[in-house]
Design a protein around this motif. Sequence first.
Motif, short mmCIF file in Angstrom:
data_model
loop_
_atom_site.label_atom_id
_atom_site.label_comp_id
_atom_site.label_asym_id
_atom_site.label_seq_id
_atom_site.Cartn_x
_atom_site.Cartn_y
_atom_site.Cartn_z
N ARG A 236 0.85 -1.19 0.00
CA ARG A 236 0.00 0.00 0.00
C ARG A 236 0.89 1.25 0.00
N VAL A 237 0.31 2.38 0.31
CA VAL A 237 1.05 3.65 0.28
C VAL A 237 1.86 3.80 1.56
N GLN A 238 3.17 3.91 1.42
CA GLN A 238 4.05 4.11 2.57
C GLN A 238 5.10 5.14 2.18
N LEU A 239 4.87 6.37 2.55
CA LEU A 239 5.78 7.45 2.19
C LEU A 239 6.75 7.70 3.35
N HIS A 240 7.72 6.81 3.46
CA HIS A 240 8.67 6.90 4.56
C HIS A 240 9.81 7.86 4.22
N ASP A 241 10.32 8.50 5.24
CA ASP A 241 11.59 9.21 5.13
C ASP A 241 12.66 8.25 5.65
N TRP A 242 13.34 7.60 4.72
CA TRP A 242 14.27 6.54 5.12
C TRP A 242 15.43 7.07 5.94
N THR A 243 15.79 8.33 5.74
CA THR A 243 16.90 8.88 6.52
C THR A 243 16.55 8.98 8.00
N VAL A 244 15.26 9.08 8.30
CA VAL A 244 14.81 9.11 9.70
C VAL A 244 14.56 7.70 10.20
N LEU A 245 13.85 6.91 9.41
CA LEU A 245 13.49 5.56 9.82
C LEU A 245 14.72 4.68 10.04
N HIS A 246 15.72 4.84 9.17
CA HIS A 246 16.94 4.03 9.27
C HIS A 246 18.13 4.84 9.77
N GLY A 247 17.85 5.94 10.47
CA GLY A 247 18.91 6.84 10.89
C GLY A 247 20.10 6.17 11.56
N PRO A 248 19.90 5.37 12.63
CA PRO A 248 21.04 4.74 13.31
C PRO A 248 21.82 3.79 12.40
N TRP A 249 21.11 3.09 11.51
CA TRP A 249 21.80 2.17 10.60
C TRP A 249 22.62 2.95 9.57
N ILE A 250 22.11 4.09 9.15
CA ILE A 250 22.85 4.91 8.19
C ILE A 250 24.15 5.41 8.81
N VAL A 251 24.08 5.80 10.08
CA VAL A 251 25.28 6.24 10.78
C VAL A 251 26.30 5.10 10.84
N GLU A 252 25.83 3.90 11.12
CA GLU A 252 26.73 2.75 11.19
C GLU A 252 27.34 2.45 9.83
N TRP A 253 26.55 2.61 8.78
CA TRP A 253 27.07 2.39 7.43
C TRP A 253 28.15 3.42 7.09
N ARG A 254 27.93 4.66 7.48
CA ARG A 254 28.91 5.70 7.17
C ARG A 254 30.22 5.49 7.93
N ASN A 255 30.16 4.76 9.03
CA ASN A 255 31.37 4.45 9.80
C ASN A 255 31.95 3.09 9.45
N ARG A 256 31.57 2.56 8.29
CA ARG A 256 31.94 1.19 7.93
C ARG A 256 33.45 0.98 7.79
N ARG A 257 34.19 2.04 7.49
CA ARG A 257 35.63 1.87 7.31
C ARG A 257 36.32 1.46 8.61
N ASN A 258 35.62 1.59 9.72
CA ASN A 258 36.20 1.17 11.00
C ASN A 258 35.96 -0.31 11.27
N THR A 259 35.27 -1.00 10.37
CA THR A 259 34.94 -2.41 10.61
C THR A 259 35.43 -3.30 9.48
N GLN A 260 36.51 -2.92 8.82
CA GLN A 260 37.04 -3.74 7.75
C GLN A 260 38.00 -4.78 8.31
N LEU A 261 37.90 -5.99 7.78
CA LEU A 261 38.71 -7.09 8.30
C LEU A 261 40.20 -6.80 8.15
N ARG A 262 40.58 -6.12 7.09
CA ARG A 262 42.01 -5.87 6.87
C ARG A 262 42.61 -5.02 7.98
N ASP A 263 41.76 -4.23 8.67
CA ASP A 263 42.25 -3.40 9.77
C ASP A 263 42.14 -4.11 11.11
N LEU A 264 41.24 -5.09 11.21
CA LEU A 264 41.02 -5.77 12.48
C LEU A 264 41.88 -7.02 12.63
N HIS A 265 42.33 -7.58 11.51
CA HIS A 265 43.08 -8.83 11.56
C HIS A 265 44.57 -8.53 11.57
#
Length: 275
Positions: A236-265
């Motif tokens: 049906r009709v769902q006019l979501h603002d994804w930047t608000v609905l997924h806000g915390p996940w978007i922040v985690e995605w933007r910080n993804r360079r801190n979770t690369q295996l090449r840096d952790l291993h």
Amino acid sequence: MQSNRNLLVRKLDPPQTWNPMLGWVRRIRDAEPLDTEESIKRYVRCQIFSILGSTLFTDKSTAYAHAKYLPLLRDFERIHTYTCLAHLYRALCHASRYDTKEMNGPLNLLFVWAWERMPCLAPVPKHTLPPAEIPVAMRWSHSERTTSWLAKTVANFRHDIDYMEEFEWRPYEGMIIPGELHGYLDMCDTVAPLLSFECIEWHPAERVMRQFGFAQPPPLGARDIPLDQHCLALRRVQLHDWTVLHGPWIVEWRNRRNTQLRDLHPLPTWDFTPT
């Protein structure tokens, strides 16, 4: 919210719930005169939208594409940043349910992934194919399927997987990666959420570390995604603002360079050095 007017054809402003038929999109694509820059852009948008609906983001009908993808056609410069992997993970999640009989999504990616790593499932012997190069899937596109492979049942494939004697963790080892692609390789070993509209899926690269040349320790527990977010469906009709609905996940995605295996291993080994 920006209008979808003129993205595919002149004098068209589809409502948000309107899902174009792919056959109609192809017809208006082929009718474009290509005599102006705007006409060429509409042709390209129609072609890209057809690929989105028929290859990358397919639904079970195979005849429609969701209108949510129309805004993606506004900016050609950003098209390369969109991900279909989240949709594949979502499709695999749905397919794991006992009452599911069909599956959608970018299945070409799934097939090639399986054929490259599990030769027992491949439609042709892997050694008969030309050497792998970018794009890898090309070498499978014109291979002739044998009659015996086409006649295989689900039971046959399950048996092959249960008694599989080899699994190729690094099928692309030694492959030459074009320099222009190095900037996009960061995602390969990133442990982060994948986001695409209603889809939130976790990219658990730490569970397949042998694929990146690392020793595989016992993996940690799976990342928990709340059901009201993980099972969100666009009906049906769902006019979501994804930047608000997924806000915390978007922040985690933007910080993804801190979770690369090449840096952790501590002892990474790579066949190439991503930039």
